[in-house]
Design a protein around this motif. Structure first.
Motif, mmCIF file in Angstrom:
data_model
loop_
_atom_site.group_PDB
_atom_site.id
_atom_site.type_symbol
_atom_site.label_atom_id
_atom_site.label_comp_id
_atom_site.label_asym_id
_atom_site.label_seq_id
_atom_site.Cartn_x
_atom_site.Cartn_y
_atom_site.Cartn_z
ATOM 1 N N VAL A 251 -9.157 6.631 -10.404
ATOM 2 C CA VAL A 251 -9.778 6.165 -9.167
ATOM 3 C C VAL A 251 -11.143 6.806 -8.961
ATOM 4 O O VAL A 251 -12.096 6.164 -8.503
ATOM 5 C CB VAL A 251 -8.851 6.453 -7.967
ATOM 6 C CG1 VAL A 251 -9.560 6.155 -6.647
ATOM 7 C CG2 VAL A 251 -7.565 5.631 -8.071
ATOM 8 N N ALA A 252 -11.241 8.091 -9.347
ATOM 9 C CA ALA A 252 -12.501 8.817 -9.167
ATOM 10 C C ALA A 252 -13.522 8.479 -10.237
ATOM 11 O O ALA A 252 -14.712 8.800 -10.091
ATOM 12 C CB ALA A 252 -12.244 10.317 -9.162
ATOM 13 N N ARG B 186 -16.061 13.057 -5.342
ATOM 14 C CA ARG B 186 -15.367 11.845 -5.801
ATOM 15 C C ARG B 186 -13.875 12.106 -5.998
ATOM 16 O O ARG B 186 -13.026 11.298 -5.598
ATOM 17 C CB ARG B 186 -15.986 11.360 -7.116
ATOM 18 C CG ARG B 186 -17.293 10.597 -6.957
ATOM 19 C CD ARG B 186 -17.804 10.152 -8.317
ATOM 20 N NE ARG B 186 -18.213 11.293 -9.125
ATOM 21 C CZ ARG B 186 -18.235 11.316 -10.452
ATOM 22 N NH1 ARG B 186 -17.841 10.243 -11.136
ATOM 23 N NH2 ARG B 186 -18.658 12.370 -11.109
ATOM 24 N N ALA C 213 -10.692 10.456 -3.935
ATOM 25 C CA ALA C 213 -9.662 9.757 -4.706
ATOM 26 C C ALA C 213 -8.297 10.401 -4.513
ATOM 27 O O ALA C 213 -7.275 9.709 -4.368
ATOM 28 C CB ALA C 213 -10.041 9.743 -6.189
ATOM 29 N N ASP D 192 -6.712 9.515 -1.259
ATOM 30 C CA ASP D 192 -6.212 8.141 -1.284
ATOM 31 C C ASP D 192 -4.916 8.051 -2.091
ATOM 32 O O ASP D 192 -3.913 7.496 -1.628
ATOM 33 C CB ASP D 192 -7.281 7.223 -1.871
ATOM 34 C CG ASP D 192 -6.834 5.774 -1.908
ATOM 35 O OD1 ASP D 192 -6.338 5.281 -0.885
ATOM 36 O OD2 ASP D 192 -6.972 5.134 -2.974
#
Length: 419
Positions: A322-323, A387, A391, A394
């Motif tokens: 995700v990052a 980042r 991520a 989340d």
């Protein structure tokens, strides 16, 4: 008799089976295993070793045995266990233990094989001491084992004062002389206040020593956030755990071999392995990963608290994806649930033996403080922390408003504040 000058206990006199054990390779190896692992990256003088700690544990055990009037073979077994109680530690003490346990099924106090073989086994058998029986004492099993491995053991008495001395932190100070003087064994059956069925002698503090027991609990609670779980120590330990895992996957090194390395062996191994060279460089140069997430206990979903190792690895991969960073640039660090073993120590009050947690209102307050000090960590190289942090929040289901944004500011005793 051997006399050793010690920073904590002054002169330690070593006699009998302990004097014969001290020069065995298993005990001498502990000179090269740091007591506090990577804490030296925060407190530069914290370079003391498991070897000197073992001498201190032997010293306090010997003093306690004299006070309790325990002699003969029983005393020899306890003194041997005190000297040998840490020989099962791998490099950097407890740090790699979760990894080696997953792959070998052994913790640091599973020492049956170590005590039965080699020079240690020869010394014990020559003294007519059963290595298996000594190993059980190290593991906290059997009569009188609580003196070496229990809620009121001499192990924690030594490491608290020793760690406080070498870090310069004033919180771990306890009165070891009073502790030793007030210990007593009582024979009990099924009348324990917790409903347990305890047979044989149990180690308790004598009448009028609730505050003495509280001091041990308080010292541990105060040392925890500023020494044992300091964020720099945790980040560096997590990086070494990652390096150890990759070393086992990338080379022919086995987990049992890793378990018997000392600190120097391990650092040399990860320097020489291509898969771990970058983590090694970062550790050597103190170019550590930084905090991307530092979340409190109640802000972390239950599924993350309960995640096993495989699930944590999968979460790391998802966070990295995700990052948009490499998987090796994300480390998820979920500590065990807070525990306070010392709170189950037993004290004598009005002739009745009670758990400390039943008698002391301080226990409840310290449990709350311990839970409040618990932190989940996600670590990444500095350029990627923003980042990775977003991520991780989340993927893990964290409330961004609940994340800790400041870490122990205004503490001049920690070097990382000046970076």
């Amino acid at each position: 008799m051997i006399t050793v000058k010690d920073t904590v206990h002054d002169h330690i006199e070593i006699d009998g089976v302990a004097a014969e054990l001290i020069d065995t390779p298993a005990v001498q190896r502990l000179r090269h295993v740091k007591q506090l692992g990577t804490v030296q990256l925060v407190y530069p003088s914290a370079n003391h070793t498991r070897f000197e700690h073992s001498l201190g544990v032997y010293h306090l055990a010997s003093r306690a045995l004299d006070h309790l009037g325990i002699a003969g073979k029983r005393a020899e077994r306890i003194e041997a266990a005190a000297m040998l109680h840490d020989v099962g530690h791998g490099p950097f003490s407890h740090n790699l233990e979760s990894l080696t346990h997953r792959r070998t099924g052994k913790y640091h106090d599973d020492v049956e094989e170590l005590l039965a073989t080699g020079a240690v086994g020869e010394v014990l058998r020559d003294r007519d001491l059963d290595p298996d029986r000594i190993a059980r004492i190290v593991a906290g099993e059997g009569p009188y084992a609580g003196l070496v491995s229990g809620e009121l053991d001499v192990d924690r008495m030594d490491y608290l004062v020793r760690d406080a001395y070498h870090t310069g932190v004033p919180y771990g100070t306890i009165d070891t002389e009073r502790f030793v003087r007030e210990l007593t064994f009582v024979d009990r059956g099924g009348d324990a206040d917790d409903g347990s069925d305890r047979d044989g002698p149990e180690l308790v503090l004598d009448e009028g020593n609730v505050q003495t027991a509280e001091s041990l609990l308080l010292a541990r609670a105060l040392m925890n956030p500023v020494v044992y779980t300091h964020h720099v120590a945790r980040i560096s330990k997590a990086m070494l755990r990652r390096a150890a895992s990759e070393l086992l996957d990338a080379t022919e090194t086995t987990a049992p071999e890793l378990r018997r390395m000392d600190d120097h062996d391990f650092l040399a191994a990860i320097r020489d392995c291509r898969a771990t060279a970058e983590l090694s460089r970062r550790y050597d140069e103190r170019d550590l990963y930084k905090l991307a997430v530092w979340a409190e206990h109640d802000d972390v979903p239950e599924r993350v608290h309960e995640a096993d190792h495989a699930t944590e690895v999968a979460l790391e991969r998802e966070i990295a994806e995700v990052a948009g960073v490499a998987r090796e640039h994300v480390i998820l660090d979920v500590p065990p649930e807070p525990s306070m073993r010392e709170s189950t120590a037993r004290v004598t009050v009005n002739g009745e033996i009670r758990r400390l947690e039943r008698q002391s209102p301080l226990v409840s307050a310290l449990r709350t403080a311990q839970r409040n000090q618990w932190r989940l960590g996600v670590y990444a190289p500095k350029p990627a922390t923003d980042r990775v942090g977003r991520a991780a929040a989340d993927v893990l289901g964290l409330d961004p408003d609940g994340l800790v944004t400041e870490v122990r500011g205004a503490m001049p005793t920690t070097l990382d504040e000046f970076e």
